[in-house]
Design a protein around this motif. Structure first.
Motif, PDB file in Angstrom:
ATOM      1  N   GLY A  39     -40.668   5.379 -32.020  1.00 20.06           N
ATOM      2  CA  GLY A  39     -40.718   4.006 -31.524  1.00 20.06           C
ATOM      3  C   GLY A  39     -40.408   3.858 -30.043  1.00 20.06           C
ATOM      4  O   GLY A  39     -39.739   2.903 -29.639  1.00 20.06           O
ATOM      5  N   VAL A  40     -40.922   4.764 -29.229  1.00 18.04           N
ATOM      6  CA  VAL A  40     -40.590   4.715 -27.791  1.00 18.04           C
ATOM      7  C   VAL A  40     -41.535   3.785 -27.043  1.00 18.04           C
ATOM      8  O   VAL A  40     -42.757   3.914 -27.126  1.00 18.04           O
ATOM      9  N   ASP A  41     -40.943   2.819 -26.335  1.00 19.53           N
ATOM     10  CA  ASP A  41     -41.667   1.946 -25.397  1.00 19.53           C
ATOM     11  C   ASP A  41     -41.198   2.325 -23.998  1.00 19.53           C
ATOM     12  O   ASP A  41     -39.996   2.320 -23.730  1.00 19.53           O
ATOM     13  N   LEU A  42     -42.148   2.647 -23.122  1.00 12.91           N
ATOM     14  CA  LEU A  42     -41.742   3.107 -21.791  1.00 12.91           C
ATOM     15  C   LEU A  42     -42.849   2.837 -20.785  1.00 12.91           C
ATOM     16  O   LEU A  42     -44.023   3.103 -21.061  1.00 12.91           O
ATOM     17  N   ASP A  43     -42.474   2.306 -19.620  1.00 16.63           N
ATOM     18  CA  ASP A  43     -43.394   2.199 -18.482  1.00 16.63           C
ATOM     19  C   ASP A  43     -42.867   3.109 -17.376  1.00 16.63           C
ATOM     20  O   ASP A  43     -41.704   3.002 -16.987  1.00 16.63           O
ATOM     21  N   VAL A  44     -43.731   3.998 -16.891  1.00 13.35           N
ATOM     22  CA  VAL A  44     -43.363   4.797 -15.710  1.00 13.35           C
ATOM     23  C   VAL A  44     -44.011   4.118 -14.506  1.00 13.35           C
ATOM     24  O   VAL A  44     -45.236   4.062 -14.400  1.00 13.35           O
ATOM     25  N   MET A  45     -43.148   3.583 -13.629  1.00 10.62           N
ATOM     26  CA  MET A  45     -43.652   2.802 -12.502  1.00 10.62           C
ATOM     27  C   MET A  45     -43.930   3.706 -11.290  1.00 10.62           C
ATOM     28  O   MET A  45     -43.380   4.800 -11.185  1.00 10.62           O
ATOM     29  N   PRO A  46     -44.767   3.236 -10.361  1.00  5.78           N
ATOM     30  CA  PRO A  46     -45.071   4.050  -9.176  1.00  5.78           C
ATOM     31  C   PRO A  46     -43.835   4.249  -8.294  1.00  5.78           C
ATOM     32  O   PRO A  46     -43.000   3.337  -8.169  1.00  5.78           O
ATOM     33  N   GLY A  47     -43.743   5.427  -7.702  1.00  8.38           N
ATOM     34  CA  GLY A  47     -42.729   5.673  -6.682  1.00  8.38           C
ATOM     35  C   GLY A  47     -41.294   5.678  -7.167  1.00  8.38           C
ATOM     36  O   GLY A  47     -40.399   5.336  -6.404  1.00  8.38           O
ATOM     37  N   VAL A  48     -41.089   6.049  -8.436  1.00  8.77           N
ATOM     38  CA  VAL A  48     -39.715   6.127  -8.928  1.00  8.77           C
ATOM     39  C   VAL A  48     -39.435   7.536  -9.441  1.00  8.77           C
ATOM     40  O   VAL A  48     -40.337   8.251  -9.851  1.00  8.77           O
ATOM     41  N   VAL A  49     -38.155   7.892  -9.396  1.00  5.56           N
ATOM     42  CA  VAL A  49     -37.695   9.105 -10.085  1.00  5.56           C
ATOM     43  C   VAL A  49     -37.061   8.641 -11.394  1.00  5.56           C
ATOM     44  O   VAL A  49     -36.074   7.901 -11.390  1.00  5.56           O
ATOM     45  N   MET A  50     -37.679   9.047 -12.500  1.00  7.40           N
ATOM     46  CA  MET A  50     -37.159   8.711 -13.827  1.00  7.40           C
ATOM     47  C   MET A  50     -36.653   9.993 -14.475  1.00  7.40           C
ATOM     48  O   MET A  50     -37.411  10.958 -14.625  1.00  7.40           O
ATOM     49  N   ALA A  51     -35.361  10.022 -14.792  1.00  9.55           N
ATOM     50  CA  ALA A  51     -34.810  11.200 -15.471  1.00  9.55           C
ATOM     51  C   ALA A  51     -34.802  10.949 -16.972  1.00  9.55           C
ATOM     52  O   ALA A  51     -34.622   9.810 -17.426  1.00  9.55           O
ATOM     53  N   ILE A  52     -35.018  12.002 -17.739  1.00  9.54           N
ATOM     54  CA  ILE A  52     -34.978  11.921 -19.206  1.00  9.54           C
ATOM     55  C   ILE A  52     -33.838  12.824 -19.657  1.00  9.54           C
ATOM     56  O   ILE A  52     -33.882  14.041 -19.431  1.00  9.54           O
ATOM     57  N   ALA A  53     -32.810  12.201 -20.244  1.00  9.61           N
ATOM     58  CA  ALA A  53     -31.603  12.946 -20.604  1.00  9.61           C
ATOM     59  C   ALA A  53     -31.332  12.804 -22.099  1.00  9.61           C
ATOM     60  O   ALA A  53     -31.896  11.934 -22.771  1.00  9.61           O
ATOM     61  N   GLY A  54     -30.439  13.650 -22.598  1.00  5.51           N
ATOM     62  CA  GLY A  54     -30.067  13.578 -24.010  1.00  5.51           C
ATOM     63  C   GLY A  54     -29.711  14.964 -24.516  1.00  5.51           C
ATOM     64  O   GLY A  54     -30.013  15.967 -23.871  1.00  5.51           O
ATOM     65  N   PRO A  55     -29.068  15.019 -25.700  1.00  6.73           N
ATOM     66  CA  PRO A  55     -28.646  16.327 -26.220  1.00  6.73           C
ATOM     67  C   PRO A  55     -29.810  17.218 -26.629  1.00  6.73           C
ATOM     68  O   PRO A  55     -30.956  16.762 -26.708  1.00  6.73           O
ATOM     69  N   ASN A  56     -29.520  18.484 -26.885  1.00  2.84           N
ATOM     70  CA  ASN A  56     -30.558  19.421 -27.340  1.00  2.84           C
ATOM     71  C   ASN A  56     -31.223  18.881 -28.603  1.00  2.84           C
ATOM     72  O   ASN A  56     -30.554  18.374 -29.500  1.00  2.84           O
ATOM     73  N   GLY A  57     -32.550  18.978 -28.625  1.00  2.00           N
ATOM     74  CA  GLY A  57     -33.301  18.537 -29.803  1.00  2.00           C
ATOM     75  C   GLY A  57     -33.528  17.033 -29.858  1.00  2.00           C
ATOM     76  O   GLY A  57     -34.080  16.515 -30.841  1.00  2.00           O
ATOM     77  N   ALA A  58     -33.132  16.306 -28.808  1.00  2.00           N
ATOM     78  CA  ALA A  58     -33.252  14.839 -28.818  1.00  2.00           C
ATOM     79  C   ALA A  58     -34.695  14.372 -28.677  1.00  2.00           C
ATOM     80  O   ALA A  58     -34.997  13.204 -28.944  1.00  2.00           O
ATOM     81  N   GLY A  59     -35.584  15.260 -28.200  1.00  2.00           N
ATOM     82  CA  GLY A  59     -36.987  14.875 -28.047  1.00  2.00           C
ATOM     83  C   GLY A  59     -37.453  14.766 -26.609  1.00  2.00           C
ATOM     84  O   GLY A  59     -38.553  14.277 -26.334  1.00  2.00           O
ATOM     85  N   LYS A  60     -36.665  15.286 -25.679  1.00  6.08           N
ATOM     86  CA  LYS A  60     -36.977  15.127 -24.249  1.00  6.08           C
ATOM     87  C   LYS A  60     -38.295  15.809 -23.876  1.00  6.08           C
ATOM     88  O   LYS A  60     -39.150  15.213 -23.224  1.00  6.08           O
ATOM     89  N   SER A  61     -38.430  17.083 -24.275  1.00  9.01           N
ATOM     90  CA  SER A  61     -39.666  17.817 -23.912  1.00  9.01           C
ATOM     91  C   SER A  61     -40.869  17.200 -24.610  1.00  9.01           C
ATOM     92  O   SER A  61     -41.965  17.132 -24.036  1.00  9.01           O
ATOM     93  N   THR A  62     -40.661  16.749 -25.845  1.00  9.41           N
ATOM     94  CA  THR A  62     -41.767  16.103 -26.563  1.00  9.41           C
ATOM     95  C   THR A  62     -42.202  14.840 -25.827  1.00  9.41           C
ATOM     96  O   THR A  62     -43.402  14.578 -25.681  1.00  9.41           O
ATOM     97  N   LEU A  63     -41.223  14.073 -25.330  1.00  5.51           N
ATOM     98  CA  LEU A  63     -41.573  12.862 -24.587  1.00  5.51           C
ATOM     99  C   LEU A  63     -42.355  13.211 -23.328  1.00  5.51           C
ATOM    100  O   LEU A  63     -43.347  12.541 -22.988  1.00  5.51           O
ATOM    101  N   LEU A  64     -41.959  14.283 -22.657  1.00  8.68           N
ATOM    102  CA  LEU A  64     -42.682  14.705 -21.450  1.00  8.68           C
ATOM    103  C   LEU A  64     -44.134  15.075 -21.807  1.00  8.68           C
ATOM    104  O   LEU A  64     -45.071  14.721 -21.092  1.00  8.68           O
TER     105      LEU A  64
END
Ligand SMILES: Nc1ncnc2c1ncn2[C@@H]1O[C@H](COP(=O)(O)OP(=O)(O)OP(=O)(O)O)[C@@H](O)[C@H]1O
Length: 215
Positions: free
Chosen positions: A29-54
């Motif tokens: 259920g992820v809703d996300l907008d990546v806006m122009p010219g920003v640095v957005m970090a994706i954080a969370g514990p191991n297995g949280a889904g960070k690489s999958t989100l990327l």
């Protein structure tokens, strides 16, 4: 890169995105907008889904539910440990791969692409390493070369997977400086990271826990 009309449009938009592996939820259920010219970090514990989100943002991971819209050019910068030691390539070869989106692979680079490669080597401080085998570099130098490859793509959105993990201070500093400079030029950066110094330079941080965005 973004023109004035599209400046405030997201470069990538996710709505209600879920990914499952054999019925097991990786992101939900992820809703996300990546806006122009920003640095957005994706954080969370191991297995949280960070690489999958990327991967979802990159468009390389099929969705189980939801929608993804991304109309602009995307570059992906892998972790240095994901790239084989046995590649018989020089640092310049590795960086030149970034320009292949504009020319055919292994063709001679055109002038604009050669400039893009030289500029990327210079910005990452590895011009003097350009003729060396990629495999001969230190971890920090390899990660710089991979980010230089990303810059040579001239993408609107750069995706980075843990670009500073385990690096020497100088390489980490250089990579964070280049990330901020790219955002200043209008490029969006989405970066999976555990590194507090990367979270410090981010415009915002997406926290994932068990595949869900908590803020
Ligand atoms: N290709 C795959 N096949 C099966 N399960 C997968 C696959 N990729 C990821 N997963 C599972 O999906 C969940 C999220 O994994 P993901 O790698 O996205 O997490 P992460 O937050 O990046 O973890 P880490 O910080 O350890 O790299 C985990 O339970 C993982 O085991």
């Amino acid at each position: 890169m973004s023109d004035t009309r599209s400046e405030r449009q997201p470069v990538a938009r996710l709505r209600g995105v879920s990914v499952e592996f054999s019925g097991r939820v990786a992101i939900a259920g992820v809703d996300l907008d990546v806006m122009p010219g920003v640095v957005m970090a994706i954080a969370g514990p191991n297995g949280a889904g960070k690489s999958t989100l990327l991967e979802v943002i990159a468009g390389t991971r099929p969705l189980s539910a939801g929608t993804r819209v991304a109309t602009r050019a995307i570059g992906f910068v892998p972790q240095r440990t994901a790239v084989s030691d046995r590649l018989p390539l020089t640092v310049r070869d590795v960086v030149s791969v970034g320009a292949w989106g504009r020319i055919k692979p292994w063709r001679r680079l055109d002038t604009a692409s050669r400039h893009a490669v030289d500029d990327a080597l210079d910005r990452l401080g590895i011009t003097d390493q350009a003729s060396r085998p990629f495999a001969a570099l230190s971890g920090g130098q390899r990660q710089r070369a991979l980010l230089a490859q990303g810059l040579a793509c001239r993408a609107d959105l750069l995706l980075l997977d843990e670009p500073t993990t385990g690096l020497d201070t100088a390489s980490g500093d250089r990579i964070r400086t280049v990330m901020r400079a790219e955002a200043h030029r209008g490029v969006s950066i989405a970066c999976v990271s555990h590194d507090p110094l990367v979270l410090d330079i981010a415009d915002h941080v997406v926290h994932l826990v068990d595949g869900r965005m908590t803020r």
